[in-house]
Design an enzyme around this catalytic site. Structure first.
Site: not given
Length: 256
Positions: A63, A79, A81-82, A84, A207
């Site tokens: 990302e 990702d 941190i999905d 955030t 995602d």
């Protein structure tokens, strides 16, 4: 490959845990509500370092840094941190999501929420798991009894698909809907039967790459909003237990 996948997620998870509910740098990207934190970047760096140490010839799509192209037919889609915004506000609904694509097909995926200790994992053709337990989608076939989950794109007010209008059509049918703020967790929670269906606009491969495979291996159905076969490079996704798919699709398409 599986060992490296778990190691990367677990080491990045330590970073998330160590910094959760603490002060760190938060910045905005393309919109004021589209955030990136220094923890996203640290998590991403750790994951990529571990992958490159073990599979130096593999490509990466992540990302924050974008694409790192290489000669291999394998690509790691990351990702760091999905969710955030949740993480930045001390809400423990966020995760690390890593999918592995080989020859254009997702073959393995892991979604790890270190705050809850839940690891969702799937390998193509081998089922889906939450920690050590095999999971499956629900058998609910009555939309009025379903629990759904969705998310809104950062440009909802300008999005030509009018996602708020779509949401409103479900609300007017008195169907309960939740919003977790993490598409990867939405997919996994549908895969393990907490939700019966999930839809969202304007997503990216990082995602959905891992959660898409986890949902499919749990017995679910994933398409775009025309009912066609889903690709993680699509911008829209409908993921359900399969039994409710057509009913939900009709409401999204405003054909109900």
């Amino acid at each position: 490959m599986k060992k490296t996948l778990f190691l990367a997620a677990e080491e990045a998870g330590k970073i998330l845990l160590e910094n959760f509910n603490k002060d760190f740098i938060i910045e905005s990207k393309d919109t004021i509500s589209n955030l990136v934190t220094e923890i996203d970047k640290k998590s991403e760096s750790k994951i990529i370092d571990i992958i490159k140490n073990n599979f130096p010839d593999d490509s990466i799509l992540s990302e924050e840094i974008g694409s790192i192209d290489a000669a291999s037919n394998c690509k790691w889609i990351i990702d760091p941190i999905d969710g955030t915004i949740n993480y930045a506000h001390g809400i423990p609904l966020s995760c690390i999501s890593i999918g592995i694509e080989k020859n254009g097909e997702i073959i393995m995926g892991l979604v790890y929420n270190p705050m809850s200790g839940e690891k969702f994992f799937a390998e193509k053709g081998k089922g889906a798991y939450l920690n050590e337990n095999k999971i499956s989608v629900t058998k609910e076939n009555n939309l009025r009894k379903a629990l759904l989950v969705t998310g809104f794109p950062y440009d909802s007010s300008r999005n030509p698909n009018k996602p708020v209008d779509v949401f409103g059509r479900f609300v007017m049918l008195d169907i309960p809907i939740r919003r977790l703020g993490s598409a990867a967790l939405d997919l996994c929670w549908t895969a393990c039967g907490r939700f019966d269906g999930f839809w969202e606009y304007n997503l990216n491969p990082w995602d959905t790459a891992a959660g898409y495979l986890i949902l499919k291996e749990a017995g679910g159905l994933v398409t775009d909003f025309q009912g066609k076969e889903y690709s993680v490079y699509n911008k829209e996704i409908l993921a359900t237990n399969g039994l409710l798919h057509e009913d939900i699709l009709k409401i999204i398409q405003n054909k109900e």
